[in-house]
Design an enzyme around this catalytic site. Structure first.
Site, PDB file in Angstrom:
ATOM      1  N   ILE A  18     -20.288  23.248 -17.502  1.00 32.87           N
ATOM      2  CA  ILE A  18     -20.981  23.846 -16.364  1.00 32.87           C
ATOM      3  C   ILE A  18     -21.688  25.075 -16.913  1.00 32.87           C
ATOM      4  O   ILE A  18     -21.083  26.124 -17.134  1.00 32.87           O
ATOM      5  CB  ILE A  18     -19.986  24.195 -15.243  1.00 32.87           C
ATOM      6  N   HIS A  62     -22.400  28.752 -14.598  1.00 32.48           N
ATOM      7  CA  HIS A  62     -21.369  29.684 -14.101  1.00 32.48           C
ATOM      8  C   HIS A  62     -20.292  29.821 -15.186  1.00 32.48           C
ATOM      9  O   HIS A  62     -19.521  28.895 -15.411  1.00 32.48           O
ATOM     10  CB  HIS A  62     -20.794  29.141 -12.780  1.00 32.48           C
ATOM     11  N   VAL A  63     -20.306  30.949 -15.821  1.00 28.63           N
ATOM     12  CA  VAL A  63     -19.437  31.168 -16.992  1.00 28.63           C
ATOM     13  C   VAL A  63     -17.956  31.052 -16.594  1.00 28.63           C
ATOM     14  O   VAL A  63     -17.555  31.442 -15.498  1.00 28.63           O
ATOM     15  CB  VAL A  63     -19.742  32.542 -17.654  1.00 28.63           C
ATOM     16  N   HIS A  64     -17.161  30.466 -17.487  1.00 25.94           N
ATOM     17  CA  HIS A  64     -15.726  30.276 -17.227  1.00 25.94           C
ATOM     18  C   HIS A  64     -14.978  30.237 -18.547  1.00 25.94           C
ATOM     19  O   HIS A  64     -15.504  29.773 -19.553  1.00 25.94           O
ATOM     20  CB  HIS A  64     -15.483  28.990 -16.440  1.00 25.94           C
ATOM     21  N   LEU A  65     -13.755  30.742 -18.502  1.00 26.20           N
ATOM     22  CA  LEU A  65     -12.934  30.829 -19.713  1.00 26.20           C
ATOM     23  C   LEU A  65     -11.808  29.795 -19.632  1.00 26.20           C
ATOM     24  O   LEU A  65     -11.103  29.728 -18.630  1.00 26.20           O
ATOM     25  CB  LEU A  65     -12.371  32.252 -19.797  1.00 26.20           C
TER      26      LEU A  65
END
Ligand SMILES: [Zn+2]
Length: 154
Positions: free
Chosen positions: A105, A108-111
């Site tokens: 994705i 939308h940045v995500h860790l």
């Protein structure tokens, strides 16, 4: 209004999850001040969690320092949670930014926080001779939510 529009995007799974009640449907385990913890719908292993800022931004560079700081705090809490609940022996913590890096994705940045065990070459892991079977997402969610609330009471 402009603030809300800037921070929420239609068609973004992370923005849509924020608009739903927390539970096995949206898989949000915990909501912090600036970021939330969500179970990955397509996990590498049981207990594969993600830390996501509320802000719809493609890169860490687009976030504020306090948002990034809370993401790291939540990541640390996840590690303690998975150590306790799943006896995790190690972790892969990572952020894929941009298509070139293989981000699923992109917008939308995500860790990602993925628990690891010695010898866990596939989905089935061995823990001191005991087989750990894959659970359903709902079971993992219920288990981790209960444990999170116990470890981090408000
Ligand atoms: Zn979004």
């Amino acid at each position: 209004m402009a603030y809300i529009q800037k921070h929420k995007e239609e068609g973004c799974v992370f923005c849509e999850a924020q608009g739903m009640p927390d539970g096995p449907d949206n898989l949000i385990l915990y909501r912090g001040q600036q970021a939330f913890v969500i179970l990955n719908r397509y996990p590498y292993t049981s207990g594969h969690l993600m830390v996501v800022p509320y802000t719809h931004e493609a890169s860490l560079e687009g976030l504020q320092p306090d948002e990034r700081a809370e993401m790291m705090e939540l990541t640390t809490q996840i590690m303690s949670l998975l150590s306790k609940e799943y006896n995790a022996q190690g972790f892969n913590i990572g952020v894929n930014i941009g298509e070139a890096a293989g981000a699923g994705i992109i917008e939308h940045v995500h860790l990602h926080a993925v628990p690891r065990w010695t010898g866990d070459t596939n989905f089935m892991s061995t823990l001191g001779g005991t087989r750990v079977l894959p659970e359903t997402l709902e079971d993992t969610f219920q288990r981790l939510q209960k444990s999170w609330r116990k470890m981090y009471p408000k």
